[in-house]
Design a protein around this motif. Structure first.
Motif, mmCIF file in Angstrom:
data_model
loop_
_atom_site.group_PDB
_atom_site.id
_atom_site.type_symbol
_atom_site.label_atom_id
_atom_site.label_comp_id
_atom_site.label_asym_id
_atom_site.label_seq_id
_atom_site.Cartn_x
_atom_site.Cartn_y
_atom_site.Cartn_z
ATOM 1 N N HIS A 81 0.835 -1.212 0.000
ATOM 2 C CA HIS A 81 0.000 0.000 0.000
ATOM 3 C C HIS A 81 0.862 1.250 0.000
ATOM 4 O O HIS A 81 0.606 2.208 -0.741
ATOM 5 N N ASP A 82 1.912 1.276 0.839
ATOM 6 C CA ASP A 82 2.779 2.456 0.905
ATOM 7 C C ASP A 82 3.469 2.711 -0.433
ATOM 8 O O ASP A 82 3.595 3.861 -0.868
ATOM 9 N N GLN A 120 1.163 4.048 -3.282
ATOM 10 C CA GLN A 120 0.824 5.472 -3.179
ATOM 11 C C GLN A 120 1.808 6.329 -3.975
ATOM 12 O O GLN A 120 1.457 7.396 -4.491
ATOM 13 N N ASP A 162 1.648 9.804 -7.421
ATOM 14 C CA ASP A 162 2.282 11.114 -7.274
ATOM 15 C C ASP A 162 2.496 11.711 -8.667
ATOM 16 O O ASP A 162 3.373 11.273 -9.413
ATOM 17 N N THR A 195 -6.752 -2.123 -6.053
ATOM 18 C CA THR A 195 -5.503 -1.375 -6.215
ATOM 19 C C THR A 195 -5.040 -1.413 -7.665
ATOM 20 O O THR A 195 -4.608 -0.397 -8.225
ATOM 21 N N LYS A 213 -7.049 0.927 -9.728
ATOM 22 C CA LYS A 213 -6.617 2.325 -9.540
ATOM 23 C C LYS A 213 -5.393 2.629 -10.400
ATOM 24 O O LYS A 213 -5.241 3.752 -10.904
ATOM 25 N N GLU A 229 -4.966 5.498 -13.172
ATOM 26 C CA GLU A 229 -3.823 6.416 -13.106
ATOM 27 C C GLU A 229 -3.142 6.550 -14.468
ATOM 28 O O GLU A 229 -2.845 7.668 -14.921
#
Length: 522
Positions: A247-248, A251, A255, A281, A284, A288
């Motif tokens: 998850h980290d 992210q 950006d 995820t 997503k 993106e």
């Protein structure tokens, strides 16, 4: 809970030992129950504890209690002198040790008061007490918490030469590494010195530490170091810890300040390391890449999902819809062919109206309105039938398809025949379909009769759609007509943002498109 059990014992005639009193008072100090504990402290002070070998335990308690009451370091110094004098009068030669100072530093650390902790350390030095490994661990702790990372690194350097209980420093070093990873500016060489020390010790890094270091490597473009880090440590973590790291890292991929190429590299490392990454995820990530203007990458992400072995991570009908909508906006015919073929081979997805709508949008966006209308035929012959979105999309396709006015009129007659309510959006879409076939007079008639036929007054959507859908050569005539017949509405249209039209070859033409908000979702 401690108060409850202590009171229970007293009520039942049990006399607390001095050890019990010390434990209870310790709880009072750390839980701000000083008022309740005051009588207990008095009973302990009035007892015979100072005549035993436990004097230092008594001193620790009294000094911590005084600190909790807000006494200054100078007052604690005087109190310590008084206690030494008192024990001396009793024939005991008891001197303070570093453990006493550590107990004060520990309390200051608990209270998140690094300034006072440093003053306690200075108090110890005035008494000739040098820090031991416990002191340095405490110093490392509160300096990290206060953001004094240079000071924390100095404490760590001093600690390296001390004997410690097995890995007693690991949790603090992990915290220091995480803090240094987030430090601005990043002191990379100092950070990697810490990491190298732990590597030499074959020490384990926490999941939080792995995440922080991985992000540093990503931001610096050190992909080989990132891969080595993950391959070395991630395999031994339990599922929840792995998901936390995943998850980290994911992210980072959202950006927008990062280059798309770096995000793509990061995504590939993440998907290969964390095959358990869930569908949400991964979806997503598809969004993106579409939003970054890279429909090819979005399609590859979809393909990775499609070819996973896990039955729990497979593209759903909604995933296909999302991808086709993205392809429609990107006008990416190559990706459309690829994903459509995947759909044909996917036995787990049963097409419905929403999926057909998305396919119509995709083929229209890629310049094939004729194929889009084939899916319209599938919809009208299905048990579910069309939705309002289906009708809008089909009418939009009619505007671009050869002889599309025939099918547009057929759709319009069906609406009338089955007494289906014509919404403002459907009415505008029909005008757009006829305008796309250059049927200027029919469009003006529809607009003039909108109130009578559909109970609608001409508005920005109606006039804007009419204008946008016309061939370039007829737009000027439409602007003159609109300015004469509906000057107020046309003035509102002209206030909207506009751009040049895109031709079927993908080049900009002289035609103008006003932003009247005609985007359609499946």
């Amino acid at each position: 809970m401690t108060k409850k059990w202590y009171d229970y014992g007293v009520v039942n005639g049990l006399k607390p030992t001095q050890r019990t009193l010390r434990r209870v008072l310790g709880v009072c100090i750390y839980n701000n129950e000083l008022e309740w504990g005051e009588p207990l402290l008095r009973s302990l002070v009035d007892g015979e504890l100072t005549n035993t070998k436990d004097s230092k335990a008594y001193w620790k308690l009294v000094l911590q209690w005084a600190a909790a009451k807000g006494k200054s370091v100078e007052e604690l110094d005087r109190l310590l002198n008084m206690m030494i004098q008192k024990t001396g009068e009793q024939g005991l030669d008891v001197r303070p040790d570093i453990g006493l100072i550590n107990s004060l530093i520990a309390f200051a650390t608990f209270k998140n008061d690094p300034y006072t902790a440093e003053r306690y350390l200075a108090l110890g030095r005035r008494w000739g007490l040098e820090p031991d490994s416990k002191t340095l661990l405490l110093q490392l702790d509160y300096r990290i918490s206060s953001g004094d990372l240079d000071g924390a690194k100095a404490a760590y350097d001093e600690l390296k030469g001390r004997e410690l209980e097995t890995d007693a420093d690991l949790k603090f070093i992990n915290r220091l590494i995480v803090a240094m990873c987030n430090q601005k500016p990043l002191k990379y060489n100092v950070l990697m010195e810490l990491v190298d020390d732990l590597t030499e010790r074959k020490a384990r890094l926490n999941p939080e530490t792995i995440s922080a270091l991985a992000l540093v490597h990503l931001q610096r473009g050190e992909l080989h170091d990132l891969i080595d880090l993950l391959n070395t440590h991630v395999y031994r973590f339990e599922a929840n810890a792995r998901l936390s790291i995943c998850h980290d890292l994911i992210q980072f991929c959202f950006d927008r300040s990062m280059l798309t190429a770096r995000i793509w590299d990061a995504y590939n490392i993440i998907r290969q390391t964390f095959r358990e990454m869930d569908l949400e995820t991964r979806t997503k990530m598809i969004v993106e890449f579409f939003e970054r203007g890279r429909s090819d990458m979005a399609t590859h992400v979809f393909g990775h999902i499609r070819h996973l072995d896990s039955p729990d991570i497979k593209p759903t009908l909604e995933t296909y819809v999302l991808v086709f909508e993205g392809i429609a906006k990107a006008a990416d015919a190559e990706s459309l062919a690829l994903v459509h073929n995947m759909l044909k081979l996917d036995a787990t997805v049963e097409p419905n109206t929403k999926l057909y709508n998305a396919l119509m949008l995709a083929y229209m966006g890629c310049g094939d309105p004729r194929q889009a209308l084939i899916f319209w035929d599938d919809i009208i012959h299905s048990r579910e039938g069309p939705t309002y979105s289906s009708i809008q999309i089909a009418l939009r396709a009619c505007g671009d398809a050869p002889f599309g006015e025939r099918q547009a009129r057929d759709i319009w007659s069906r609406l009338k025949r089955f007494d289906i309510r014509v919404t403002r959006e459907i009415h505008a879409a029909y005008i757009g379909a006829l305008a796309g076939q250059a049927l200027f007079d029919e469009c003006t008639e529809l607009i003039n009769n909108a109130k009578k036929e559909a109970g609608l007054t001409p508005d920005v959507l109606m006039l804007g759609t009419f204008h946008n859908s016309l061939p370039d050569a007829k737009q000027e005539a439409m602007r003159h007509w609109a300015a004469k017949e509906y000057p107020a509405v046309w003035a509102e249209v002209q206030k909207l943002s506009k751009r040049n039209k895109m031709s079927s070859s993908g080049n900009f033409s002289n035609g103008i498109v006003y932003n009247v908000g005609t985007d359609i979702r499946a």
